[in-house]
Design a protein around this motif. Structure first.
Motif, PDB file in Angstrom:
ATOM      1  N   ASN A  99       0.821  -1.221   0.000  1.00 57.75           N
ATOM      2  CA  ASN A  99       0.000   0.000   0.000  1.00 57.75           C
ATOM      3  C   ASN A  99       0.852   1.268   0.000  1.00 57.75           C
ATOM      4  OD1 ASN A  99      -2.653   1.095   0.008  1.00 57.75           O
ATOM      5  ND2 ASN A  99      -2.444   1.645   2.162  1.00 57.75           N
ATOM      6  N   ASP A 100       2.003   1.215  -0.644  1.00 59.42           N
ATOM      7  CA  ASP A 100       2.948   2.331  -0.520  1.00 59.42           C
ATOM      8  C   ASP A 100       3.044   3.206  -1.770  1.00 59.42           C
ATOM      9  OD1 ASP A 100       4.168   0.466  -2.100  1.00 59.42           O
ATOM     10  OD2 ASP A 100       6.088   0.455  -1.040  1.00 59.42           O
ATOM     11  N   LEU A 101       2.048   3.099  -2.680  1.00 53.31           N
ATOM     12  CA  LEU A 101       2.082   3.945  -3.882  1.00 53.31           C
ATOM     13  C   LEU A 101       1.444   5.303  -3.587  1.00 53.31           C
ATOM     14  CD1 LEU A 101       1.171   1.399  -6.729  1.00 53.31           C
ATOM     15  CD2 LEU A 101       3.418   2.027  -5.838  1.00 53.31           C
ATOM     16  N   ALA A 159       7.232   0.798   4.585  1.00 51.76           N
ATOM     17  CA  ALA A 159       5.915   1.329   4.908  1.00 51.76           C
ATOM     18  C   ALA A 159       5.194   0.336   5.811  1.00 51.76           C
ATOM     19  CB  ALA A 159       5.112   1.572   3.636  1.00 51.76           C
ATOM     20  N   GLY A 160       4.547   0.861   6.852  1.00 48.93           N
ATOM     21  CA  GLY A 160       3.969  -0.001   7.877  1.00 48.93           C
ATOM     22  C   GLY A 160       2.488  -0.270   7.711  1.00 48.93           C
ATOM     23  N   TRP A 180      -1.109   9.348  12.265  1.00 51.64           N
ATOM     24  CA  TRP A 180      -1.888   8.114  12.405  1.00 51.64           C
ATOM     25  C   TRP A 180      -1.155   7.117  13.307  1.00 51.64           C
ATOM     26  CZ3 TRP A 180      -4.527   6.466   7.126  1.00 51.64           C
ATOM     27  CH2 TRP A 180      -5.395   7.484   6.724  1.00 51.64           C
ATOM     28  N   ILE A 181      -0.003   7.536  13.807  1.00 51.13           N
ATOM     29  CA  ILE A 181       0.778   6.686  14.720  1.00 51.13           C
ATOM     30  C   ILE A 181       0.760   7.382  16.090  1.00 51.13           C
ATOM     31  CG2 ILE A 181       3.079   5.714  15.178  1.00 51.13           C
ATOM     32  CD1 ILE A 181       3.561   5.943  12.093  1.00 51.13           C
ATOM     33  N   THR A 182       0.551   6.596  17.149  1.00 52.05           N
ATOM     34  CA  THR A 182       0.483   7.226  18.473  1.00 52.05           C
ATOM     35  C   THR A 182       1.848   7.794  18.856  1.00 52.05           C
ATOM     36  OG1 THR A 182       0.922   5.095  19.505  1.00 52.05           O
ATOM     37  CG2 THR A 182      -1.393   5.726  19.296  1.00 52.05           C
ATOM     38  N   LYS A 240       4.860   5.791  -0.165  1.00 55.94           N
ATOM     39  CA  LYS A 240       3.947   6.482   0.745  1.00 55.94           C
ATOM     40  C   LYS A 240       3.963   5.794   2.097  1.00 55.94           C
ATOM     41  CE  LYS A 240      -0.586   6.194   0.376  1.00 55.94           C
ATOM     42  NZ  LYS A 240      -1.934   6.343  -0.204  1.00 55.94           N
ATOM     43  N   ALA A 241       4.385   6.528   3.096  1.00 55.39           N
ATOM     44  CA  ALA A 241       4.440   5.972   4.449  1.00 55.39           C
ATOM     45  C   ALA A 241       3.114   6.217   5.167  1.00 55.39           C
ATOM     46  CB  ALA A 241       5.575   6.628   5.219  1.00 55.39           C
ATOM     47  N   VAL A 242       2.892   5.524   6.264  1.00 53.40           N
ATOM     48  CA  VAL A 242       1.754   5.803   7.140  1.00 53.40           C
ATOM     49  C   VAL A 242       1.975   7.202   7.729  1.00 53.40           C
ATOM     50  CG1 VAL A 242       0.513   5.073   9.226  1.00 53.40           C
ATOM     51  CG2 VAL A 242       1.490   3.337   7.692  1.00 53.40           C
TER      52      VAL A 242
END
Lengths: 407, 407
Positions: free
Chosen positions: B144-146, B192-193, B368-370, B362-364
């Motif tokens: 999902n990194d595009l 990408a996570g 959106w990360i705590t 494309k990273a998260v």
């Protein structure tokens, strides 16, 4: 006179062990004349000793009883607690006093080898003290290694998972089919290779992957393995090799012992890891081809989307037949599967003396393994194929499988 | 004038990449006025250079076209072949001569980052030589990194697999809930996570497993990790921790680099393995609790029983929209997903310049990360939840999934 029933689960879980629990509970509910309370032991006999129990009828109120049937893991929690060999040990009167105080007349234990050992000891102690509590073992194990039964509940679903996954992994491995590669799939099974053998079901035609299958029933020879891999790569550029975690050389040294640290579990079994990883590195070094190893790990015993409908039904029936056996005054027995025929597949249910089952292991017969020790024969395929038939649709909520959870 | 179409697949496969291929082929068949032959490149552009092609209409004769839709892996085979940066390289006229000799007017490449690089170069070279061949990128990647697309085909099914498996593994881990344990689940994703983040979907309530989620977007601190694990074990005896294979410390050193050998792939990416294994041993040594690690491995990109119906439909649509875009004279573009809203989920399809997409990641988003770097926020859940909805029933034969195979 009405008596209470108690049921517990022990040892490693399967994807259908709760199917058997569901069978015991629902069948018990049908016998309102004979069975009053239906209790679950939390964390098996160990939890029971500490007073941990639940009322199984409460699952009706929470609408979770039907979900239970397709919930993986042990709903009641498990334990690996071995009762003392010496029936004069004070734990026995302690346990039986607890049984008496809870009005227990029927005791069910869903588990494998070690759990049947518990049923054996409890039933022998009962005989010794003239207790009329009925002790019934309901089999479960993905390992399929219990004697006196055609197969075990849990094996069919794990076999279906393994065969499906090997078929899918073989497709994944073949996407670079213009390059050579080896994919090693490591499958659960310490001493019995039943589940690894099930990878043969993945084949669609003669000569399809997996080309090589190594069971712990045959001594593993590293050099012969490398020769075979090189030979197979000539006709199968993307080679898939399946092996049991428990493969060992002719001296009994586990392949994974060459690879890393080893521990032992409560029952003194060696804890294995890394046969696949070890052989991955060996191939890399000695053959120099692209290689990866995949450990199917616990997914093979908890994946709900690859349940075999046949296995799930039989697991539930094992629980049902268990209750019926207890009500017919049987005790100290395990429910067994008797195969009447392969095609069309026909099964009937029986019982066998649990003392003859516990602490025994059933290996894959040597004439179901090919002479070169790296494949199984058609006899195995005929045996295993009926056990993976049928699909189970697990209810889904918000895109994910719904399960029953103990409160 | 009628022209021929060619379609290829490249890079690592997904469980729905053939859904996009199915979309391209079936949509092409609907445009008999404009499209004549429908070719498949065998092993992508690399195979095409060596003359490996097939007639996609042959799948109708073998009744395999509908099976294709739910077959994992790359039906046409894949490659990791990077075209030269220099558009004056002789490979370009060689390729375009081949296109001309096969009457190609439409070129489709289903793949990720590196595949979009191929589409970009071919379309730029086409412009340079005034070729009117249309080059369209159809996205796929479980990562999902595009960039320039809300998400990528393949992510939803992999996310559903990861979330389902983590939910099942958490159940499996909790059967010994009278003992403490840590289960580490290692999930694919180099930089990408997204896929690791999807493990958060497994939760049924606040405070449910997985309690800790580590993405490569945040620097991983070993000591902070150990402290968190100990803290979480106080309230969650059977702790499940999810982490990306690509987690690294603040200096960019991959955790798995501390563990073992590292190689690089054709594109110079580091090949990772063993973050989970390394941390398993670390916890064993430093906390002394029972711990195991599970690598979900390639199963997360090839398991057909956890397909998301939403993802499969969108993957097919990406192929369909790709053909429509080419017929509208678009070239050098990738099909994109535009989310109109989350609930009810609404998606529309667009295109973006492929040159702006290739070689980007494309990273998260950091918000959106705590803050403590070991969980994702509700924004991620709102984003990801619609993508895993719906179940796909894959046809079964003899107890196993049926797939399409190239002859």
């Amino acid at each position: 006179m009405k008596k209470n029933l108690i049921v517990g689960q022990s040892g490693g879980p399967t994807a259908v062990i709760n199917g058997s629990l569901y069978g015991v509970v629902t069948e018990a509910m049908r016998h309102t004349e004979e069975i009053d309370e239906i209790y679950g032991m939390i964390n098996g006999i160990e939890g029971f000793l500490n007073g941990h129990m639940m009322d199984m009828r409460s699952l009706i109120e929470t609408n979770e009883l039907s979900l239970l049937r397709t919930t993986p893991g042990s709903y009641l929690g498990s334990c690996r607690y071995k009762l003392p060999e010496d029936l004069n040990d004070p734990v026995y009167p302690l346990l039986f006093n607890k049984f008496t105080s809870h009005g227990i007349g029927y005791f069910f234990y869903i588990g494998g080898n070690d759990s049947m050992d518990t049923v054996s000891k409890l039933s022998r102690y009962a005989k010794k003290i003239n207790s009329d509590i009925r002790f019934i073992g309901v089999p479960k194990t993905i390992d399929n290694d219990l004697v006196h039964t055609d197969h075990t509940p849990g094996f069919g679903s794990a076999a279906k998972y393994v065969a499906s996954m090997v078929r899918e992994v073989a497709i994944d491995a073949s996407v670079y089919d213009n390059k050579k590669s080896v994919t090693i799939v490591e499958i659960m099974g310490r001493h019995a290779g039943w589940l690894t053998a099930a990878s043969a079901l993945a084949r669609k035609y003669d000569g399809d992957n997996p080309r090589l299958i190594y069971l712990p029933e045959t001594a593993f020879d590293q050099e012969a393995f490398l020769t075979k891999v090189q030979e197979m790569l000539k006709t199968t550029p993307n080679l898939v090799v399946c092996l049991s975690e428990g493969i060992h050389d002719k001296n009994g040294t586990f392949v994974c012992e060459l690879a890393g640290d080893i521990g032992t579990d409560t029952f003194g079994h060696k804890m294995l890891t890394g046969s696949g990883k070890y052989l991955e590195n060996l191939i890399k070094e000695r053959i120099g081809v692209k290689v990866r190893s995949i450990e199917l790990n616990v997914c093979q015993r908890c994946s709900c989307e690859y349940l075999s409908a046949t296995d799930l039904n039989e697991s539930e029936n094992a629980g049902i037949v268990g209750v019926q056996a207890a009500l017919k005054n049987q005790t100290g027995v395990m429910i067994t599967f008797i195969r009447n025929r392969d095609l069309p597949y026909e099964l009937s249910y029986g019982t066998a003396d649990v003392t003859e089952i516990c602490n025994m292991e059933k290996a894959v017969p040597s004439d179901w393994i090919t002479q070169d020790g790296c494949d199984v024969t058609d006899s195995f395929i005929r045996y295993a194929r009926p056990l993976i038939q049928g699909k189970v649709v697990v209810p889904e909520e918000n895109g994910l499988p719904m399960f029953a959870y103990r409160k």
